[in-house]
Design a protein around this motif. Structure first.
Motif, PDB file in Angstrom:
ATOM      1  N   LEU A 116      11.419  55.259 -31.798  1.00 21.12           N
ATOM      2  CA  LEU A 116      11.926  56.215 -30.807  1.00 21.12           C
ATOM      3  C   LEU A 116      12.890  55.548 -29.828  1.00 21.12           C
ATOM      4  O   LEU A 116      13.733  56.225 -29.223  1.00 21.12           O
ATOM      5  CB  LEU A 116      10.757  56.835 -30.030  1.00 21.12           C
ATOM      6  N   VAL A 117      12.752  54.243 -29.641  1.00 25.86           N
ATOM      7  CA  VAL A 117      13.624  53.518 -28.710  1.00 25.86           C
ATOM      8  C   VAL A 117      14.489  52.484 -29.424  1.00 25.86           C
ATOM      9  O   VAL A 117      15.139  51.662 -28.785  1.00 25.86           O
ATOM     10  CB  VAL A 117      12.789  52.834 -27.601  1.00 25.86           C
ATOM     11  N   GLY A 118      14.489  52.514 -30.759  1.00 24.20           N
ATOM     12  CA  GLY A 118      15.304  51.575 -31.518  1.00 24.20           C
ATOM     13  C   GLY A 118      14.715  50.188 -31.636  1.00 24.20           C
ATOM     14  O   GLY A 118      15.426  49.233 -31.970  1.00 24.20           O
ATOM     15  N   ALA A 119      13.413  50.053 -31.381  1.00 27.32           N
ATOM     16  CA  ALA A 119      12.745  48.752 -31.499  1.00 27.32           C
ATOM     17  C   ALA A 119      12.001  48.666 -32.827  1.00 27.32           C
ATOM     18  O   ALA A 119      11.768  49.675 -33.495  1.00 27.32           O
ATOM     19  CB  ALA A 119      11.771  48.556 -30.337  1.00 27.32           C
ATOM     20  N   THR A 120      11.611  47.456 -33.215  1.00 20.59           N
ATOM     21  CA  THR A 120      10.826  47.261 -34.425  1.00 20.59           C
ATOM     22  C   THR A 120       9.777  46.179 -34.183  1.00 20.59           C
ATOM     23  O   THR A 120       9.868  45.412 -33.219  1.00 20.59           O
ATOM     24  CB  THR A 120      11.701  46.813 -35.611  1.00 20.59           C
ATOM     25  N   VAL A 121       8.798  46.131 -35.082  1.00 21.54           N
ATOM     26  CA  VAL A 121       7.803  45.054 -35.056  1.00 21.54           C
ATOM     27  C   VAL A 121       8.409  43.850 -35.771  1.00 21.54           C
ATOM     28  O   VAL A 121       8.783  43.947 -36.943  1.00 21.54           O
ATOM     29  CB  VAL A 121       6.492  45.485 -35.740  1.00 21.54           C
ATOM     30  N   VAL A 122       8.524  42.719 -35.082  1.00 25.46           N
ATOM     31  CA  VAL A 122       9.235  41.563 -35.641  1.00 25.46           C
ATOM     32  C   VAL A 122       8.305  40.449 -36.093  1.00 25.46           C
ATOM     33  O   VAL A 122       8.765  39.441 -36.644  1.00 25.46           O
ATOM     34  CB  VAL A 122      10.256  41.007 -34.617  1.00 25.46           C
ATOM     35  N   GLY A 123       7.006  40.576 -35.887  1.00 25.72           N
ATOM     36  CA  GLY A 123       6.093  39.528 -36.324  1.00 25.72           C
ATOM     37  C   GLY A 123       4.724  39.706 -35.712  1.00 25.72           C
ATOM     38  O   GLY A 123       4.449  40.712 -35.048  1.00 25.72           O
ATOM     39  N   GLY A 124       3.856  38.730 -35.930  1.00 23.57           N
ATOM     40  CA  GLY A 124       2.523  38.801 -35.364  1.00 23.57           C
ATOM     41  C   GLY A 124       1.538  37.922 -36.092  1.00 23.57           C
ATOM     42  O   GLY A 124       1.902  36.920 -36.710  1.00 23.57           O
ATOM     43  N   ASP A 125       0.266  38.325 -36.073  1.00 24.86           N
ATOM     44  CA  ASP A 125      -0.793  37.533 -36.683  1.00 24.86           C
ATOM     45  C   ASP A 125      -1.947  38.459 -37.057  1.00 24.86           C
ATOM     46  O   ASP A 125      -2.068  39.562 -36.512  1.00 24.86           O
ATOM     47  CB  ASP A 125      -1.272  36.448 -35.710  1.00 24.86           C
ATOM     48  N   THR A 126      -2.778  38.010 -37.990  1.00 30.68           N
ATOM     49  CA  THR A 126      -3.956  38.767 -38.396  1.00 30.68           C
ATOM     50  C   THR A 126      -5.171  37.854 -38.398  1.00 30.68           C
ATOM     51  O   THR A 126      -5.053  36.641 -38.568  1.00 30.68           O
ATOM     52  CB  THR A 126      -3.780  39.369 -39.802  1.00 30.68           C
ATOM     53  N   SER A 127      -6.340  38.470 -38.205  1.00 27.27           N
ATOM     54  CA  SER A 127      -7.589  37.713 -38.247  1.00 27.27           C
ATOM     55  C   SER A 127      -8.735  38.662 -38.556  1.00 27.27           C
ATOM     56  O   SER A 127      -8.653  39.859 -38.274  1.00 27.27           O
ATOM     57  CB  SER A 127      -7.844  37.014 -36.906  1.00 27.27           C
ATOM     58  N   ALA A 128      -9.796  38.110 -39.141  1.00 31.96           N
ATOM     59  CA  ALA A 128     -11.027  38.879 -39.312  1.00 31.96           C
ATOM     60  C   ALA A 128     -11.767  38.923 -37.990  1.00 31.96           C
ATOM     61  O   ALA A 128     -11.750  37.964 -37.218  1.00 31.96           O
ATOM     62  CB  ALA A 128     -11.904  38.243 -40.381  1.00 31.96           C
ATOM     63  N   SER A 129     -12.422  40.066 -37.716  1.00 33.58           N
ATOM     64  CA  SER A 129     -13.166  40.226 -36.479  1.00 33.58           C
ATOM     65  C   SER A 129     -14.192  41.343 -36.671  1.00 33.58           C
ATOM     66  O   SER A 129     -13.918  42.316 -37.366  1.00 33.58           O
ATOM     67  CB  SER A 129     -12.226  40.586 -35.328  1.00 33.58           C
ATOM     68  N   PRO A 130     -15.377  41.208 -36.080  1.00 33.80           N
ATOM     69  CA  PRO A 130     -16.342  42.313 -36.177  1.00 33.80           C
ATOM     70  C   PRO A 130     -15.903  43.550 -35.405  1.00 33.80           C
ATOM     71  O   PRO A 130     -16.390  44.646 -35.666  1.00 33.80           O
ATOM     72  CB  PRO A 130     -17.616  41.710 -35.582  1.00 33.80           C
ATOM     73  N   THR A 131     -14.986  43.381 -34.465  1.00 32.08           N
ATOM     74  CA  THR A 131     -14.485  44.496 -33.661  1.00 32.08           C
ATOM     75  C   THR A 131     -13.003  44.685 -33.911  1.00 32.08           C
ATOM     76  O   THR A 131     -12.222  43.734 -33.779  1.00 32.08           O
ATOM     77  CB  THR A 131     -14.718  44.247 -32.163  1.00 32.08           C
ATOM     78  N   LEU A 132     -12.607  45.878 -34.288  1.00 33.78           N
ATOM     79  CA  LEU A 132     -11.201  46.181 -34.526  1.00 33.78           C
ATOM     80  C   LEU A 132     -10.443  46.067 -33.207  1.00 33.78           C
ATOM     81  O   LEU A 132     -10.723  46.793 -32.254  1.00 33.78           O
ATOM     82  CB  LEU A 132     -11.063  47.581 -35.118  1.00 33.78           C
ATOM     83  N   THR A 133      -9.484  45.144 -33.159  1.00 32.04           N
ATOM     84  CA  THR A 133      -8.734  44.863 -31.933  1.00 32.04           C
ATOM     85  C   THR A 133      -7.249  44.786 -32.259  1.00 32.04           C
ATOM     86  O   THR A 133      -6.854  44.121 -33.220  1.00 32.04           O
ATOM     87  CB  THR A 133      -9.192  43.536 -31.298  1.00 32.04           C
ATOM     88  N   ILE A 134      -6.455  45.451 -31.453  1.00 35.06           N
ATOM     89  CA  ILE A 134      -5.005  45.505 -31.659  1.00 35.06           C
ATOM     90  C   ILE A 134      -4.327  45.008 -30.393  1.00 35.06           C
ATOM     91  O   ILE A 134      -4.454  45.632 -29.336  1.00 35.06           O
ATOM     92  CB  ILE A 134      -4.558  46.943 -31.970  1.00 35.06           C
TER      93      ILE A 134
END
Length: 312
Positions: A116-134
């Motif tokens: 909506l503002v012309g931005a994009t997701v450019v990277g990040g990280d993933t991990s296992a966790s008992p609680t879904l966290t963003i």
């Protein structure tokens, strides 16, 4: 397929193609770090975390809804500085039994809101966790203007608001009572409608201070009042009550002004402007700035709750 079955790189391989590449992205996902151009020479940055059970419930929101909400919470902060969002970074911690389709839906929601503002997701990280966290970090560009901070309000200024308010809080109450209507309120909770363009516009109009109202108008206006060493008075008659909100409040036994003045998650922008400022209609005056300290409603202390506190 569960995320455990797909594995870390299988998950990343399913998410990345859904994210797109923005105009300011020189290097996107796939390297050790992204490279995002900064035409202004300054980078505006903000981060926010959503934890399942604390900030959202999967039985109330789809994966796409959560993606929209996670992006909006950060993009609104960039807009509140008077900047234009350019990129997002995503850290995703998930239970291994989560269906990978849910993560794909999250990515779709993030990409759509950022788009909506012309931005994009450019990277990040993933991990296992008992609680879904963003956890999302947003970057923005000021495009040559000075950032609009919280500490510039002065006595005599006008407090104005751009965007809807109280709708998401009302929707949360409706959902928490086991209902799914009115749709207007429930959908407002699931997906914010943030007036992103109003942030840079306010900077051009000479806003003296600005904030993203994420935790409640009175609480967030209080941040401006404290930072600026002023008092702010909010006027109740400046707010319109939609019929759906009025009816829901009556049915649920809630004061609708509690949603309007202390409810969060709509992410409108509140800003102060010098007296006499020519404001477009979508910036509606809702209060005044005075000498003193604290926030009042129609000149009196507000006896209801003032907003959300993560540790309360």
């Amino acid at each position: 397929m569960s995320i455990a079955e797909a594995g870390e790189f299988g998950l990343i391989g399913r998410i990345v193609p859904r994210l797109g590449i923005g105009e300011t992205t020189e290097i996107g996902p796939g390297d050790d770090a992204a490279v995002v151009s900064t035409p202004d020479g300054r980078v505006v940055a903000s981060t926010d975390v959503l934890v399942e059970g604390r900030h959202f419930r999967r039985d109330w929101c789809s994966a796409e809804d959560v993606g929209h909400r996670a992006a909006a919470a950060n993009l609104a902060d960039i807009a509140a500085m008077g900047a234009v969002p350019t990129a997002l970074l995503l850290a995703l911690c998930v239970p291994t039994g989560l269906d990978i389709a849910w993560a794909e839906g999250l990515a779709d929601g993030l990409a759509a809101e950022a788009g909506l503002v012309g931005a994009t997701v450019v990277g990040g990280d993933t991990s296992a966790s008992p609680t879904l966290t963003i956890a999302v970090t947003a970057l923005g560009d000021l495009r040559g203007v000075a950032p609009v901070r919280r500490d510039g309000a002065r006595p005599g200024d006008i407090l104005a608001l751009a965007g809807r308010i109280g709708h998401a809080a009302a929707g949360l109450t409706v959902l928490s009572r086991g209902f799914r209507t009115p749709k207007l309120l429930v959908e407002a909770y699931r997906r914010p409608a943030v007036p992103y363009a109003a942030g840079p516009e306010a900077a051009r109009l000479g806003a003296t201070s600005m904030i993203d109202v994420s935790d409640g108008l009175l609480q967030d206006a209080g941040h401006i009042a404290t930072a600026s060493s002023v008092a702010i008075d909010v006027h109740r008659d400046a707010f319109d009550l939609p019929d759906q909100m009025r009816d829901a409040a009556k049915a649920l036994g809630v004061d609708p002004y509690q949603w309007l003045l202390a409810g969060g998650d709509d992410h409108p922008l509140a800003a102060t402007f010098p007296p006499g400022a020519a404001l477009p209609p979508h910036w509606r005056p809702i209060g005044t700035v005075r000498s003193g300290d604290g926030v009042t409603v129609d000149g009196k202390p507000w006896t209801g709750g003032s907003g959300w506190d993560h540790f309360r």
